[in-house]
Enzyme design. Structure first.
Site, PDB file in Angstrom:
ATOM      1  N   CYS A   2       0.834  -1.197   0.000  1.00 29.22           N
ATOM      2  CA  CYS A   2       0.000   0.000   0.000  1.00 29.22           C
ATOM      3  C   CYS A   2       0.876   1.257   0.000  1.00 29.22           C
ATOM      4  O   CYS A   2       1.904   1.311   0.663  1.00 29.22           O
ATOM      5  CB  CYS A   2      -0.933   0.109   1.198  1.00 29.22           C
ATOM      6  SG  CYS A   2      -2.092  -1.243   1.297  1.00 29.22           S
ATOM      7  N   ARG A  29       4.218  -0.128  -4.629  1.00 28.22           N
ATOM      8  CA  ARG A  29       3.883  -0.620  -3.281  1.00 28.22           C
ATOM      9  C   ARG A  29       2.584  -1.425  -3.269  1.00 28.22           C
ATOM     10  O   ARG A  29       2.191  -1.954  -2.229  1.00 28.22           O
ATOM     11  CB  ARG A  29       3.752   0.561  -2.321  1.00 28.22           C
ATOM     12  CG  ARG A  29       5.035   1.352  -2.160  1.00 28.22           C
ATOM     13  CD  ARG A  29       4.820   2.495  -1.196  1.00 28.22           C
ATOM     14  NE  ARG A  29       4.536   1.991   0.123  1.00 28.22           N
ATOM     15  CZ  ARG A  29       5.445   1.737   1.053  1.00 28.22           C
ATOM     16  NH1 ARG A  29       6.721   1.956   0.791  1.00 28.22           N
ATOM     17  NH2 ARG A  29       5.101   1.278   2.233  1.00 28.22           N
ATOM     18  N   TRP A  75      -2.335  -2.814  -1.743  1.00 29.10           N
ATOM     19  CA  TRP A  75      -1.884  -4.205  -1.841  1.00 29.10           C
ATOM     20  C   TRP A  75      -2.706  -4.927  -0.786  1.00 29.10           C
ATOM     21  O   TRP A  75      -2.487  -4.742   0.404  1.00 29.10           O
ATOM     22  CB  TRP A  75      -0.396  -4.282  -1.532  1.00 29.10           C
ATOM     23  CG  TRP A  75       0.198  -5.649  -1.655  1.00 29.10           C
ATOM     24  CD1 TRP A  75       0.717  -6.200  -2.788  1.00 29.10           C
ATOM     25  CD2 TRP A  75       0.376  -6.619  -0.617  1.00 29.10           C
ATOM     26  NE1 TRP A  75       1.186  -7.466  -2.515  1.00 29.10           N
ATOM     27  CE2 TRP A  75       0.999  -7.751  -1.199  1.00 29.10           C
ATOM     28  CE3 TRP A  75       0.074  -6.663   0.742  1.00 29.10           C
ATOM     29  CZ2 TRP A  75       1.318  -8.896  -0.471  1.00 29.10           C
ATOM     30  CZ3 TRP A  75       0.385  -7.802   1.475  1.00 29.10           C
ATOM     31  CH2 TRP A  75       1.006  -8.901   0.859  1.00 29.10           C
ATOM     32  N   ASN A 101      -1.810   2.490   5.533  1.00 27.60           N
ATOM     33  CA  ASN A 101      -0.906   1.411   5.109  1.00 27.60           C
ATOM     34  C   ASN A 101      -0.521   0.639   6.356  1.00 27.60           C
ATOM     35  O   ASN A 101      -0.065   1.230   7.329  1.00 27.60           O
ATOM     36  CB  ASN A 101       0.335   2.017   4.443  1.00 27.60           C
ATOM     37  CG  ASN A 101       1.466   1.011   4.314  1.00 27.60           C
ATOM     38  OD1 ASN A 101       1.222  -0.174   4.126  1.00 27.60           O
ATOM     39  ND2 ASN A 101       2.688   1.472   4.436  1.00 27.60           N
ATOM     40  N   GLY A 102      -0.698  -0.691   6.307  1.00 25.40           N
ATOM     41  CA  GLY A 102      -0.357  -1.511   7.472  1.00 25.40           C
ATOM     42  C   GLY A 102      -1.444  -2.538   7.714  1.00 25.40           C
ATOM     43  O   GLY A 102      -2.332  -2.716   6.882  1.00 25.40           O
ATOM     44  N   GLU A 465      19.404 -16.706  -6.376  1.00 24.67           N
ATOM     45  CA  GLU A 465      18.845 -15.430  -6.817  1.00 24.67           C
ATOM     46  C   GLU A 465      18.276 -15.538  -8.234  1.00 24.67           C
ATOM     47  O   GLU A 465      17.217 -14.980  -8.538  1.00 24.67           O
ATOM     48  CB  GLU A 465      19.921 -14.329  -6.716  1.00 24.67           C
ATOM     49  CG  GLU A 465      19.518 -12.958  -7.199  1.00 24.67           C
ATOM     50  CD  GLU A 465      18.298 -12.360  -6.493  1.00 24.67           C
ATOM     51  OE1 GLU A 465      17.837 -12.892  -5.483  1.00 24.67           O
ATOM     52  OE2 GLU A 465      17.789 -11.341  -7.017  1.00 24.67           O
ATOM     53  N   LYS A 469      14.411 -14.671  -9.156  1.00 28.21           N
ATOM     54  CA  LYS A 469      14.018 -13.692 -10.172  1.00 28.21           C
ATOM     55  C   LYS A 469      13.081 -14.337 -11.179  1.00 28.21           C
ATOM     56  O   LYS A 469      12.095 -13.746 -11.593  1.00 28.21           O
ATOM     57  CB  LYS A 469      15.233 -13.147 -10.946  1.00 28.21           C
ATOM     58  CG  LYS A 469      16.093 -12.131 -10.267  1.00 28.21           C
ATOM     59  CD  LYS A 469      15.479 -10.760 -10.053  1.00 28.21           C
ATOM     60  CE  LYS A 469      14.788 -10.681  -8.727  1.00 28.21           C
ATOM     61  NZ  LYS A 469      15.516 -10.266  -7.595  1.00 28.21           N
ATOM     62  N   GLU A 472       9.486 -15.126  -9.518  1.00 27.93           N
ATOM     63  CA  GLU A 472       8.633 -14.019  -9.075  1.00 27.93           C
ATOM     64  C   GLU A 472       8.058 -13.200 -10.218  1.00 27.93           C
ATOM     65  O   GLU A 472       6.998 -12.615 -10.071  1.00 27.93           O
ATOM     66  CB  GLU A 472       9.349 -13.106  -8.068  1.00 27.93           C
ATOM     67  CG  GLU A 472      10.458 -12.272  -8.642  1.00 27.93           C
ATOM     68  CD  GLU A 472      11.107 -11.357  -7.602  1.00 27.93           C
ATOM     69  OE1 GLU A 472      10.416 -10.899  -6.699  1.00 27.93           O
ATOM     70  OE2 GLU A 472      12.316 -11.112  -7.719  1.00 27.93           O
ATOM     71  N   HIS A 488      21.087 -35.520  -4.357  1.00 25.80           N
ATOM     72  CA  HIS A 488      20.473 -36.030  -3.128  1.00 25.80           C
ATOM     73  C   HIS A 488      18.951 -35.934  -3.167  1.00 25.80           C
ATOM     74  O   HIS A 488      18.309 -35.809  -2.127  1.00 25.80           O
ATOM     75  CB  HIS A 488      21.038 -35.282  -1.915  1.00 25.80           C
ATOM     76  CG  HIS A 488      22.512 -35.490  -1.756  1.00 25.80           C
ATOM     77  ND1 HIS A 488      23.059 -36.686  -1.355  1.00 25.80           N
ATOM     78  CD2 HIS A 488      23.560 -34.668  -2.019  1.00 25.80           C
ATOM     79  CE1 HIS A 488      24.377 -36.586  -1.345  1.00 25.80           C
ATOM     80  NE2 HIS A 488      24.707 -35.364  -1.745  1.00 25.80           N
ATOM     81  N   LYS A 588       6.663  -3.944  -3.398  1.00 33.81           N
ATOM     82  CA  LYS A 588       8.079  -3.615  -3.211  1.00 33.81           C
ATOM     83  C   LYS A 588       8.494  -3.613  -1.743  1.00 33.81           C
ATOM     84  O   LYS A 588       9.597  -4.000  -1.407  1.00 33.81           O
ATOM     85  CB  LYS A 588       8.336  -2.239  -3.838  1.00 33.81           C
ATOM     86  CG  LYS A 588       9.778  -1.809  -3.854  1.00 33.81           C
ATOM     87  CD  LYS A 588      10.519  -2.486  -4.962  1.00 33.81           C
ATOM     88  CE  LYS A 588      12.003  -2.245  -4.952  1.00 33.81           C
ATOM     89  NZ  LYS A 588      12.710  -3.359  -5.598  1.00 33.81           N
TER      90      LYS A 588
END
Ligand code: F6R
Length: 592
Positions: A2, A29, A75, A101-102, A465, A469, A472, A488, A588
């Site tokens: 948010c 956000r 969000w 926001n929260g 990484e 990438k 996502e 294994h 983000k």
């Protein structure tokens, strides 16, 4: 997580176009729904489900009248992304409007009480209790500032709130706890926002109110009050990020722009050498180091562990931030806990930092100046990547790595490695300049349903990484594995439909990684290797290769070999028709 904005213009001009521009800058956000409220003798609200451009086409935010207002991009956390759940939220008399926001932990109890008192709710969000409570407290005789303060005392959880009331026109009141918030002074007016990129076009002198403080914006200025309503004088910090840095500047997406900015991010972060030297001196002797982070920052931390252990010989752990509390009893005053975070606001990392401070020395390596963790850690290094808008971390990851390399090399007094680091920007640019050929290669991998990334030693976190990438932003399932670990178990998943991306730079681990490459080749995998220019053996054993300057050895490989993997993910995403800047379900800054 948010984005919120509020703005009061000094002149009697409409604020909606300004609010719209500012909130658009915060879309990274969250982008489930958007809304604006302005005041013009009454509170006007427009909101809807979908991203900013879509909702604006339907509702035309810019023709809302009134010289001040608030805006929100969501969000979804509590309550689905629906038009009713979009912010701003109002009380049932349309007197108070709020953006938040929260996440509130006790909203159900508060809602039940308010319903008993006759309040009517229309959304399923946690936020809606806030305007109802503010209205109730104002009806009981409090002014808007005190009502917001009292509301802050009642709610539990994290919040950054901006409120306006038609009973106190010409005023915005904001406060925060565990969620970021800035206020900013501009030529045309005064601003409040989740983050500085929102307002860079209008204001660059910024104050970050502390938890529990109240910011009051009018067209005369901004006042910050403490919990007793007493004014606190604060000097604004000038943000030297230019507005252009947070714009696409002709690139199709922020992500590709930010990938091309990586050599500058590394170069500028190398400029932190003197500062890092000073910090190492003040920290003094430590017996143990522990890195704590999430996601991409966690992968940078694994590289940090390998570096510190191999160069400085200090025992080093790496812990995912949300798991930190389970290990906290083992830390003591001889431990340095290093927090890695792009945003400096990640909730899990901040909670771990709170824990770590009780026993140990703490250092935060953060990209956003003035963010919460820069204030909460004992020591602080700012990476110099500039604002990163694409949700997938790219340039901030390389900037974090640069700071970590400098830190480890300076600790170990390894001047040879430091000299190597100064060549890294050139190596990165060589890869970035080859992006058209990587784009062609990527077209051959968009069919994949699953992919594996393999690497050993310093290349293991590169593999992790690379896989993160890919998953996502392309939504292809990908796993990063230590190359020796594949046999294994996961080797059972390899067949002729599975691409395996092997990170195989020259160095001590080359021959062992080659054995693992041959193992997957024998199972028919489609092998794409990232290797040194002229590495014939790897080329012969792979379906195709991406070549990196042969001077890049295994130790500095993370700073260079990560780049083609970012580019592959970017181009596969574009090929599949997805927006790499806005992956589904992600945001983000993760402040919950
Ligand atoms: C992935 C990504 C995330 C972040 C993670 C931590 O591309 O960006 O995995 O790395 O959410 O965020 P920060 O670094 O802000 O603490």
């Amino acid at each position: 997580m948010c984005g919120i904005v509020g703005c009061i213009l000094k002149e009697k001009k409409d604020a909606a176009p300004v609010l719209f521009e500012c909130i658009q800058n915060l879309e990274y956000r969250g982008y489930d729904s958007i809304g604006l409220a302005t005041y013009d003798n009454r509170i006007n609200v427009k909101k809807g489900k979908g991203d900013i451009k879509k909702v604006n086409r339907e509702q035309n935010f810019k023709n809302m009248s009134g010289s001040y207002g608030i805006a929100h991009t969501r969000w979804a956390s509590t309550g689905k992304p629906t038009p009713e759940n979009a912010h701003p939220h109002l009380d049932d008399t349309n007197t108070v409007a709020v953006v938040h926001n929260g996440t509130l932990e006790n909203h159900s109890e508060i809602r039940d009480e308010l319903i008993k008192e006759g309040h009517e709710f229309i959304s399923t969000t946690d936020t809606e209790v806030i305007p109802h409570m503010i209205k109730k407290f104002m009806d009981e005789g409090l002014n808007l500032e005190d009502a917001v303060r009292k509301c802050g005392e009642k709610i539990e959880g994290s919040y950054a709130i901006v409120a306006m009331s038609k009973d106190e026109p010409g005023k915005l009141v904001a406060t925060r706890k565990d969620s970021p918030l800035i206020v900013a002074f501009g030529k045309e007016g005064y601003f409040v926002a989740s983050d500085t990129p929102a307002v860079l076009d209008y204001a660059r002198d910024v104050i970050r109110p502390k938890e529990g403080e109240i910011a009051i914006l009018t067209k005369e200025g901004i006042e910050i009050h403490d919990e007793n309503g007493k004014e606190i004088k604060k000097v604004p910090q000038h943000i030297d990020w230019s507005p252009e840095m947070a714009k696409k500047e002709g690139f199709d997406h922020f992500m590709i722009k930010e990938i091309t900015e990586q050599s500058a991010a590394v170069k500028n972060t190398l400029g932190q050498r003197a500062n890092i030297e000073k910090i190492i001196k003040s920290i003094g002797d430590v017996k143990r180091i522990c890195f704590v982070a999430c996601g991409t920052s966690y992968h940078a931390s694994i590289t940090g562990k390998y570096l510190i252990e191999s160069l400085a010989g200090i025992a080093c752990d790496v812990v995912i931030a949300s798991e930190f509390k389970y290990t906290a009893k083992t830390w003591d005053e001889d431990t340095l806990v290093i927090f890695i975070s792009q945003s400096g606001e990640t909730f899990d990392s901040r909670m771990a930092l709170k824990e770590a401070r009780k026993t140990s020395k703490t250092l935060a390596i953060v990209n956003v100046a003035g963010s919460a963790m820069t204030e909460e850690a004992e020591y602080f290094i700012q990476t110099q990547a500039g604002p990163e808008i694409g949700v997938a971390a790219t340039k901030t990851y390389l900037a974090q790595l640069t700071a970590i390399y400098l830190f480890a090399a300076l600790m170990a007094k390894d001047e040879k490695l430091i000299r190597e680091l100064y060549k890294v920007p050139k190596y990165i640019d060589e890869v970035v300049n080859e992006r058209e050929s990587i784009k062609e290669i990527s077209k051959r991998y968009d069919f994949a349903k699953n992919a594996f990334y393999l690497g050993r030693g310093f290349s293991y976190p590169i593999a992790l990484e690379g896989a993160l990438k890919l998953k996502e932003i392309t939504y292809i399932h990908a796993e990063g594995y230590a190359a020796g670990e594949l046999k294994h178990g996961p080797l059972a998943l390899i067949d002729e439909k599975v691409p395996v991306i092997v990170v195989i730079p020259p160095g001590d681990d080359y021959s062992k990684t080659m054995v693992n490459l041959e193992e997957v080749k024998a199972r028919g995998a489609i092998i794409l290797s990232v290797c040194a220019k002229g590495d014939k053996k790897t080329a012969e054993n792979s379906k195709e290769v991406i070549e990196i300057n042969a001077e890049v050895g295994d130790i500095i490989a993370p700073l260079v070999y990560a780049v083609p993997l970012q580019l592959i993910s970017y181009y596969v995403t574009c090929d599949k028709g997805y927006n790499p800047d806005k992956p589904r379900n992600l945001a983000k800054v993760i402040t919950v």
